[in-house]
Each structure stands twice: as C-alpha cells, then as structure tokens.
Design an enzyme around this catalytic site. Structure first.
Site, PDB file in Angstrom:
ATOM      1  CG  ASP A 176      -2.095  -0.942   0.957  1.00 16.83           C
ATOM      2  OD1 ASP A 176      -2.549  -1.622   0.053  1.00 16.83           O
ATOM      3  OD2 ASP A 176      -3.226  -1.036   1.918  1.00 16.83           O
ATOM      4  CG  HIS A 184     -25.080 -29.688 -13.855  1.00 20.29           C
ATOM      5  ND1 HIS A 184     -26.253 -28.267 -14.011  1.00 20.29           N
ATOM      6  CD2 HIS A 184     -26.392 -30.245 -13.658  1.00 20.29           C
ATOM      7  CE1 HIS A 184     -26.796 -28.360 -13.661  1.00 20.29           C
ATOM      8  NE2 HIS A 184     -27.517 -29.771 -13.337  1.00 20.29           N
TER       9      HIS A 184
END
Ligand code: NAI
Length: 462
Positions: A309, A441
């Site tokens: 940061d 699925h």
C-alpha cells in the site's frame, strides 16, 4: 547485533509474505512490527475481522429471509453483539498467531517495536540498531479522512472503530460508497441499523464496470441501504453520542444535513510512512505520498525496497503479497514478476462483486474492438436453489482474437469464481478455451462457462 540479509519493516500481507519468501530462499531475515500481533491492518483491523462480521451477519440475513421458504421455521436468531465481536476477535487471534507460527517455522526474527532507517543498511528498533544488506519497506496505509472531520473512533469512525462499536447503532451514515463503506454498511444494515451512504460521485464503487455498478446499487437498495449520490460531504459535527453530517448536492450546490448515531468515514486510504526517516534518506516520494520504486520494487536508495500500500497501485492485500514474493525473489537474484494486468478485485458483500482486467468503459475509451458474453445467475440451477440468482457474469473478449480482456461478476461466490478467469488470462486464453472446458454441474462456475459461450455461438441456458 545480528547481521541480516533482509529486514522487512511491517508485517501486513506484503511484509510477512516477503519475509517468509526471503527465508525460504535462504536469506537471513527479520521483520519489524510495532503492533502487539503480526498481520498488519488486514489481519488485525481490516480484511479478516470484516469478513467475520460479514459472515455472521449474512447468516442472520439468511435466517430472516430464506429459512422459512425452505421449511426451516421458528424464530430468527437474536443478536448477541458481544459474542459476535468475541467470535471476530477469536478469528483475528487464530490468524495472527498463525503468522507467528510461520515466522518461527521459517526462522524469521520478529523485531518488536516501530522501525526506522537511520541510514541505508541499518534499521533502528527502539534503542537497537540492526544491520541489513537489504531493507523492504512494507509499512502499509492508513484511513484518510476529509478536511473538517475529526475521527474519534467512537461516533465518527474509520473502519477500525466500526469493527469494535460498543453497540449496534440505530442509524449509521457512511461517507464514501467504496469497498469499505459498502462492506461495513452491509454488516450493520443486516444487523438492523438504518444505513445511509453519501457518495461524492454519481455512481457507487468508482472505477467498476458500469453495468455492475447499477445492478449492485439496486441489490443493496433492496436490502435496505439508502444512497445519496453526487453529494460532497462538507463536515461532521459530533457530540458524545450523535453526529450531524453536512453535505452539498453537486447538481445544484444546495446544502443539507443528516443525523446519525455513528458516522463511518470510508473515503479512501493513504500510504503510511511516518517515522521511517525516508525524508532524511532522500527517498523519492510521489505527490500522493507513495514511495517511488522501479519495476523491481527498488527505491532510489540502493538496498532499500518498498512494496504494498505504501507504493503505487491498488491498495489490496493480495497485490502486496505478490509484490512481497516477487521482491524477495529479486533480492535473492531471481526473476520476481507481478502481472499488474491480472489482479482481481473483490467486494465481499452479498452478492459478492469481483472483477479482473479491463472494464467495458476502459475498452471503449481505448477504442478496442471487443465483444461481450453475459450470463445471468437466473439461468443457473444451483444459484436458484440457494436463493442466490441475483447478478451475472460478464466476460469481455477481443473481437478478432477472442482473447479474454476482462471479467466482471456480481453474484454468489463471485470472489472465488473470478480466479478461473484470472488463470485463463494468465495463460492468454480465449473465451472459447473457457467455453470448451468442462464445468461440473450443478455449480455456480457453470455461469462463467456460459458467459464464455455467450462470447461465441451463445449460452445454452439463456
Ligand atoms: P475507496 O477509494 O474504495 O472509496 C472511497 C469513496 O469515497 C469513493 O467512492 C469516493 O468518491 C468517496 N468520497 C471521497 N470523498 C468524498 C466526500 N467528500 N463526500 C462523499 N464521498 C466521498 O476507499 P475505501 O472504501 O475507504 O477503501 C480504501 C482502500 O482499501 C481501497 O483501496 C480498497 O481497495 C481497500 N479495501 C479493499 C477491500 C477489499 O478488497 N475487499 C476491503 C476494504 C478496503
């Protein structure tokens, strides 16, 4: 005093990861941290505690809104706020102790105290001065307030104070519809607080794909959050238990006020480099207070590096981690690299929001020839079963080459789903590559495949 190959200043996700990678590469490493626990903002007062509160409050939301529909009847749970905070603190403790364990395992010395750099090659912690061939500054960021607003972390709070409020407020005003404001605003809204968000721009989450912004705002409004957009906050007048926020609507310059028990200031963060002695060292800084580095995270002073940061780029824990690993590799004489074009961003609300690569607005502005493949979670069986059918997957691909240029997901587990697209992009995949990959699925990830199919001949379930 020991002679170290590397001393890392700061033990947040950038710093501790850099230290571990340095140690793994055979470098004698220490890490300076002044907090009582390791892990920096992210583990102590940021990512991790906010996710604990998001998880807990989401369970309550599900109990209140969806349990009865599934035949799970009975009274919704009541909130024991003290216990919820204790759970959050326990999660913090487990994570910060985990870093302490990793430091011991990798033989990294934790130099306890706040560090400064009196000269290149030396780090001062308390009265002790340690020698280090290389120094990595990973000092992070701090909340940046607005002029005229005094933070007391009780009535006018940053994200830090919002994680330890003594009670759940009746009304909260959030200044700034960015990541922090929407995540913590969601927590309190789910816990019964009336949440009003005041945002300077005309859309929430600046920089995000426009379609996602609109859908996201609608869904949050459905959950009870209120928004005042295009409004510049002028000041906050706070007493012991109340606050009055004054703001001006940008469209007509009219002035308004709004009262609340708590005001959360979430208007961004700025690099934190206080007390390091960077000025005296002559380290070059940007106008925004970031430490300037080259492509190898080196500052203009030999042997001093900076990551996370406190340098340029998105203020994200995972960006800092990647820089930490790559910087360690550079110091060890290897080829450390970060692909800044494939850094995902995630907002952990419900639904989650995730993105990687370019937005449609950016592609338009750059004049790129692109195509869009979109698939709604309404067409996903698993999402329907789980009351999670709000949202969509949107994949942007080059019209000529089919190469994936960006992806934007709003929906269940978006923060996890985005990573298959990150991997695809790292490998230079086309939308067709994703579309031809078998997806189990029933899973949410089928929606990603369907969006990839929609970039070609069309999705099956839409
Ligand atoms: P942000 O930059 O995301 O949002 C700040 C918002 O405040 C902007 O929308 C801005 O337009 C607005 N604003 C600024 N001045 C204003 C004014 N006078 N009146 C009204 N609105 C005003 O900053 P935020 O949310 O504070 O987050 C700080 C940093 O922390 C960000 O870089 C973010 O990426 C990071 N972060 C990331 C998280 C994640 O990855 N999930 C979680 C929390 C923080």
């Amino acid at each position: 005093m020991a002679q170290y190959d590397v001393i890392v200043i700061g033990s947040g996700p950038g710093g501790y990861v850099a230290a571990i990678r340095c140690a793994q590469l055979g470098l004698k490493t220490a890490c300076v941290e002044g907090r009582e626990t390791l892990g920096g903002t992210c583990l102590n007062v940021g990512c991790i505690p906010s996710k604990a509160l998001l998880h807990a409050s989401h369970q309550l939301y599900e109990a209140e809104h969806n349990f009865a529909k599934m035949g799970l009847k009975g009274k919704s749970p009541s909130v024991d706020w003290k216990q919820m905070l204790a759970y959050k603190d326990d999660v913090i403790g487990q994570n910060t102790k985990g870093i302490e364990f990793l430091f011991k395992k990798n033989k990294i010395d934790w130099l306890k105290g706040w560090g400064s750099i009196p000269e290149a090659g030396k780090v001062k912690v308390g009265d002790a001065v340690h020698d280090a061939k290389n120094i990595i500054v990973a000092s992070g960021s701090e909340a940046s307030s607005l002029p005229g607003i005094e933070i007391d972390e009780k009535v006018v709070v940053t994200s830090t104070g919002a994680l330890t409020l003594p009670k759940i407020p009746k009304k909260m005003i959030v200044i700034g519809a960015g990541v922090i404001g929407l995540e913590l605003g969601s927590v309190y809204s789910r816990l019964g607080t009336e949440v009003e968000v005041i945002e300077f721009l005309d859309a929430i989450t600046p920089g995000m794909d426009g379609e996602v912004q609109k859908t996201f705002q609608k869904l949050l409004q459905k959950q009870g959050l209120k928004f005042t957009l295009g409004a510049a906050v002028q000041g906050v007048d706070a007493s012991k238990s109340k606050a009055k926020v004054t703001y001006k609507l940008r469209k007509d310059d009219s002035e308004h006020t709004m009262d609340a028990d708590v005001v959360l200031v979430a208007t961004g963060r700025r690099p934190y480099t206080d007390g390091l002695g960077l000025d005296a060292l002559g380290i070059e800084m940007s106008q925004r207070g970031q430490i300037k580095t080259n492509a190898h995270w080196q500052t203009n002073v030999k042997g001093i590096y900076a990551i996370g940061d406190c340098i340029d780029g998105p203020m994200l824990a995972h960006k800092a981690e990647d820089e930490g690993m790559a910087c360690a590799e550079v110091i060890a004489g290897k080829a450390g690299h970060v692909n800044y074009g494939v850094i995902p961003g995630v907002i952990y609300t419900h639904p989650e929001v995730a993105n990687v690569g370019q937005t449609e607005e950016q592609l338009k502005e750059a004049g790129r020839n692109y195509k869009v493949g979109k698939f709604s979670f309404m067409g996903n069986g698993r999402a329907k079963a789980n009351f999670a059918a709000d949202g969509f997957v949107k994949i942007l691909a080059d019209k000529d080459t089919d190469r994936i240029l960006g992806a934007h997901i709003i929906g269940p587990m978006a923060g996890d789903l985005i990573h298959e697209i990150c991997v695809a992009m790292e490998f230079g995949a086309s939308a067709e590559d994703l579309a031809l990959t078998c997806h189990a699925h029933p899973t949410y990830s089928e929606a990603v495949r369907e969006a990839a199919l929609a970039c070609g001949d069309g999705a099956i379930h839409m």
